[in-house]
Scaffold this active site. Structure first.
Site, PDB file in Angstrom:
ATOM      1  N   LYS A 155       0.005  65.572  65.997  1.00 41.67           N
ATOM      2  CA  LYS A 155      -0.728  64.702  65.420  1.00 41.67           C
ATOM      3  C   LYS A 155      -2.153  64.074  65.766  1.00 41.67           C
ATOM      4  CE  LYS A 155       2.756  61.775  66.174  1.00 41.67           C
ATOM      5  NZ  LYS A 155       3.487  62.558  67.198  1.00 41.67           N
TER       6      LYS A 155
ATOM      7  N   ARG B 189       6.354  54.013  63.400  1.00 39.71           N
ATOM      8  CA  ARG B 189       7.205  54.634  64.001  1.00 39.71           C
ATOM      9  C   ARG B 189       8.902  54.154  63.453  1.00 39.71           C
ATOM     10  NH1 ARG B 189       4.085  57.137  68.359  1.00 39.71           N
ATOM     11  NH2 ARG B 189       5.337  58.488  69.421  1.00 39.71           N
TER      12      ARG B 189
ATOM     13  N   ARG C  34       0.592  70.759  77.827  1.00 40.13           N
ATOM     14  CA  ARG C  34      -0.544  69.710  77.296  1.00 40.13           C
ATOM     15  C   ARG C  34      -1.034  69.318  78.601  1.00 40.13           C
ATOM     16  NH1 ARG C  34       0.521  64.857  73.295  1.00 40.13           N
ATOM     17  NH2 ARG C  34       2.111  64.385  74.636  1.00 40.13           N
TER      18      ARG C  34
ATOM     19  N   ARG D 108       0.364  63.940  81.116  1.00 43.48           N
ATOM     20  CA  ARG D 108       0.967  62.690  81.073  1.00 43.48           C
ATOM     21  C   ARG D 108       2.236  62.441  81.501  1.00 43.48           C
ATOM     22  NH1 ARG D 108       0.346  61.560  74.695  1.00 43.48           N
ATOM     23  NH2 ARG D 108       2.620  60.883  74.737  1.00 43.48           N
TER      24      ARG D 108
ATOM     25  N   ARG E  76      12.529  61.390  74.161  1.00 38.23           N
ATOM     26  CA  ARG E  76      11.293  60.901  73.285  1.00 38.23           C
ATOM     27  C   ARG E  76      11.753  61.716  72.018  1.00 38.23           C
ATOM     28  NH1 ARG E  76       6.116  62.954  75.692  1.00 38.23           N
ATOM     29  NH2 ARG E  76       5.158  62.573  73.840  1.00 38.23           N
TER      30      ARG E  76
END
Ligand code: AP5
Length: 219
Positions: A13, A88, A127, A160, A171
């Site tokens: 996203k 969300r 990431r 992160r 998550r």
């Protein structure tokens, strides 16, 4: 143009919202980035948010709603915006409709980037984000020009906290329980377009541009 990008954590996203924002000249509004900026500045809101984010849980709706309301009221949103990571929950979707003057037709497009959980774990473990500007990279799929350094502002890339595998799994559970029902919610309103999130970043960008182009031409 008013666009929502839906998708599981790591679906892409943020990557696509960033590209679309440059292409369309409208802001990317990421609730995750807004929350991380509060965490970085150690605001009371940021401290509360961190206690949820580190556990892979959603931050309470009243916090995210007030952040989004403030952001949507800024002048740069008058021509449109791309919502990345919001709504969300069903409650957030309904609050957004109220905010946009009562009807869902005020949104132009809801896009779901679809990808399997196994691929997501690979994507999030690789990431890296810029510690300064938040720009996103992937060690294999979207590496920076110079290892460990942001192409845009030359600051250091970091991982992160919530990209640790055990938190990613939490998550994903949170996503399936609380966010996935939004797919059906927008499907029933004939607003949803599905995009195959397993393609390359460039191919997905092309698919999105084509969907938006058709919409702009009234097809
Ligand atoms: P947030 O920051 O929104 O995280 P998220 O939804 O979990 O999504 P991500 O940022 O992890 O992934 P993405 O889909 O943007 O993927 P990306 O483009 O980076 O939220 C974090 C937390 O904040 C939440 O857990 C929650 O606690 C809280 N929060 C946020 N919004 C909230 C809300 N509305 N309500 C309540 N709480 C909220 O891509 C991932 C990686 O893959 C990157 O390395 C990228 O380079 C790579 N990549 C992207 N596309 C491709 C591709 N096509 N092929 C290969 N690699 C790719």
């Amino acid at each position: 143009m008013r666009i929502i990008l839906l998708g599981a954590p790591g679906a892409g996203k943020g990557t696509q919202a960033n590209l679309l924002s440059e292409q369309l000249g409208i802001p990317q509004i990421s609730t995750g980035d807004l929350l991380r900026s509060n965490m970085k500045n150690e605001t009371p809101l940021g401290k509360t948010a961190k206690s949820y984010m580190d556990k892979g849980l959603l931050v309470p709706d009243e916090i995210t709603l007030s952040l989004v309301r403030d952001r949507l009221n800024k002048d740069d949103c008058k021509r449109g915006f791309i919502l990345d990571g919001f709504p969300r929950t069903l409650q957030q979707a309904k609050a957004l409709e109220n905010e946009l003057e009562g009807t869902a037709s005020n949104l132009d497009l809801v896009i779901n980037i679809d990808i399997a959980d196994e691929e997501i774990i690979k994507r999030l473990s690789g990431r890296r984000i810029c510690s300064n500007c938040g720009n996103t990279y992937h060690m294999d799929y979207n590496p920076p020009r110079e290892n460990g350094t942001c192409d845009k502002c030359q600051n250091t890339l970091i991982q992160r906290n919530d990209d640790e595998e055990s938190t990613v799994i939490k998550r994903l559970n949170t996503y399936h329980e609380q966010t996935e029902p939004l797919i059906e919610y927008y499907q029933k309103r004939n607003m949803l377009t599905e995009i195959d999130g397993t393609k390359t970043i460039e191919e997905i960008g092309f698919d999105l541009t084509s969907v938006i182009g058709k919409l702009a031409m009234g097809a």
